[in-house]
Design a protein around this motif. Sequence first.
Motif, mmCIF file in Angstrom:
data_model
loop_
_atom_site.group_PDB
_atom_site.id
_atom_site.type_symbol
_atom_site.label_atom_id
_atom_site.label_comp_id
_atom_site.label_asym_id
_atom_site.label_seq_id
_atom_site.Cartn_x
_atom_site.Cartn_y
_atom_site.Cartn_z
ATOM 1 N N ARG A 34 0.847 -1.190 0.000
ATOM 2 C CA ARG A 34 0.000 0.000 0.000
ATOM 3 C C ARG A 34 0.885 1.243 0.000
ATOM 4 N NH1 ARG A 34 -5.447 0.350 3.806
ATOM 5 N NH2 ARG A 34 -6.811 1.023 2.120
ATOM 6 N N ASP A 35 0.607 2.128 -0.950
ATOM 7 C CA ASP A 35 1.380 3.369 -1.078
ATOM 8 C C ASP A 35 2.877 3.083 -1.163
ATOM 9 O OD1 ASP A 35 -0.968 4.863 -0.984
ATOM 10 O OD2 ASP A 35 -0.926 4.958 1.206
ATOM 11 N N ARG A 283 -12.142 -2.832 -10.183
ATOM 12 C CA ARG A 283 -10.702 -2.556 -10.213
ATOM 13 C C ARG A 283 -10.145 -2.784 -11.615
ATOM 14 N NH1 ARG A 283 -11.108 -6.222 -5.867
ATOM 15 N NH2 ARG A 283 -11.012 -5.255 -3.814
ATOM 16 N N ASP A 302 -3.010 -2.074 -8.446
ATOM 17 C CA ASP A 302 -4.127 -1.189 -8.782
ATOM 18 C C ASP A 302 -3.640 0.240 -8.577
ATOM 19 O OD1 ASP A 302 -6.394 0.314 -9.008
ATOM 20 O OD2 ASP A 302 -7.610 -0.875 -7.616
ATOM 21 N N ALA A 304 -4.788 3.085 -9.344
ATOM 22 C CA ALA A 304 -5.784 4.064 -8.921
ATOM 23 C C ALA A 304 -5.965 4.076 -7.406
ATOM 24 C CB ALA A 304 -7.123 3.778 -9.606
ATOM 25 N N GLU A 305 -5.786 2.927 -6.778
ATOM 26 C CA GLU A 305 -5.963 2.826 -5.331
ATOM 27 C C GLU A 305 -4.643 2.800 -4.577
ATOM 28 O OE1 GLU A 305 -8.862 2.792 -3.480
ATOM 29 O OE2 GLU A 305 -9.729 3.446 -5.369
ATOM 30 N N VAL A 307 -2.491 0.335 -4.395
ATOM 31 C CA VAL A 307 -2.409 -0.925 -3.663
ATOM 32 C C VAL A 307 -1.918 -2.023 -4.608
ATOM 33 C CG1 VAL A 307 -4.797 -1.626 -4.131
ATOM 34 C CG2 VAL A 307 -3.667 -2.443 -2.069
ATOM 35 N N ASP A 332 -10.154 -3.843 1.462
ATOM 36 C CA ASP A 332 -11.171 -2.807 1.217
ATOM 37 C C ASP A 332 -12.251 -2.808 2.282
ATOM 38 O OD1 ASP A 332 -9.950 -1.832 -1.018
ATOM 39 O OD2 ASP A 332 -11.262 -2.826 -2.452
ATOM 40 N N PRO A 336 -10.756 0.598 4.103
ATOM 41 C CA PRO A 336 -10.893 1.236 2.785
ATOM 42 C C PRO A 336 -10.018 2.481 2.687
ATOM 43 C CG PRO A 336 -12.831 1.654 4.135
ATOM 44 C CD PRO A 336 -12.009 0.629 4.867
ATOM 45 N N ARG A 337 -9.507 2.696 1.508
ATOM 46 C CA ARG A 337 -8.646 3.846 1.291
ATOM 47 C C ARG A 337 -9.447 5.139 1.382
ATOM 48 N NH1 ARG A 337 -3.694 4.707 -1.156
ATOM 49 N NH2 ARG A 337 -3.407 6.755 -2.081
ATOM 50 N N PRO A 339 -10.109 8.942 0.306
ATOM 51 C CA PRO A 339 -9.744 9.773 -0.841
ATOM 52 C C PRO A 339 -8.812 10.894 -0.414
ATOM 53 C CG PRO A 339 -11.978 10.259 -0.122
ATOM 54 C CD PRO A 339 -11.534 9.068 0.655
#
Length: 443
Positions: A34-35, A283, A302, A304-305, A307, A332, A336-337, A339
């Motif tokens: 993540r990130d 996704r 992904d 966009a997310e 992740v 998720d 959940p991420r 925004p």
Amino acid sequence: MSQVGHATARALLRRLAVEQAECRVPSLTAAIVRDGRTAWFGGRGRVGDAAPTPATQYRLGSITKSMVAVVVMRLRDEGALALGDTLDTHLPGAPHGHLTIAQLLSHTAGLTAEPPTTWWERTPGVPVADLFKRLGPGELKHRPGRRFHYSNVGFALLGELVGQLRGTTWLQAVRGEVLAPLGMNDTTARPRHPHATGYAVHPWADVVLAEPEHDADAMSPAGQLWSTPHDLARWAAFLGGDTGGVLCGDTLAEMREPAGVDDGDAWTGGFGLGLQLARTGGRRLSGHTGSMPGFLATVWADPAEGVGVLFMANTTSGLSGRLAIDLLDILDEHEPRLPDEWRPVPADPGLLALTGLWHWGPKPYALRLLPDRGLSLEPLNGGGRASRFVPQADGTWLGLDGYYAGETLRVSADHLDLNTFVFTREPYDAAAPVPGGVSDWHA
């Protein structure tokens, strides 16, 4: 976020444990990225007498192809080749030299899936010269460009292309240009300790059979590499956009664009330029799956997310096919991420004055201002041609996506000229250029 919470970690571990137990996998590892950072790792089963760790090696199989593809794209970005070039432009005398580099990368060249040798994944490889002699006209199974047809042979050819243009081997090029800069120092051509042994699990009894492992030689660019969960997590971060200077973001985005699909009109699986693609649960994933005798692996990102997910197992077959997606679903559900916070940004007054309602003939469109002087043009009712545009040095805008990808937008105070299509403030404005007002509106 560098770590998931306790409840999330427990749910992820349980899903992994169910997969390992019910599918009877000798050992199974998985990770969430993540990130750009590993947020969770889990391992079940045994490698020797110990549980697998982030440093345990497994074979990557076809994930190797995605790393070879990155070197090909680096060559393109340097100007050493063009994707539309035929193979024999750079590799004179190569079999099927009329095929283009883009076709080979996207598995649309029509080449046979497997080489005309003994089962290459289970037997020692043959030299490149030997393989090339065997690739006669009959190994072209489809008209080039006609359809998606996965080809291990195509990446053997690309590996030789990379070696020729770099003056080395495909392996040295991948190691020097991709693995080392990304810190993937435990990704190797042959196994090193500690590594999992590849097994076939008996379908009707709880016993295993060790699978063979060889140097694939000419076929090695299609699936030779071994790696660890730690290194593959770095690859997931790369695929998600943290390229570490190895590749520019625009080129990685180009690799993710669908070039062929393998499951019909409403596609859920396809291929870009060296990257496998999947659409599931809203996704859009890019990455690659991999299999060799005794091993299965998958890595998805992904962007966009922000992740990524991966798993590595030492079994020839038998996984459920849902593990990676289920792990993303669990993440998720539990965490959940959020925004990104909205914040106002400065706007060019001249561009701000252009925003709002425009018409293509009678159809209303909205022009919106994006960050960095970008523009978005989309129909108000949601149906029709929508595209984003980025400014160019000559004062025009270049289409990024949709119908107008690659096309030029010219902006004036009273009209927009989009590759000869004129948008005006009023429907069919009589004072605007073509088509102008064709007649008076009437009942």
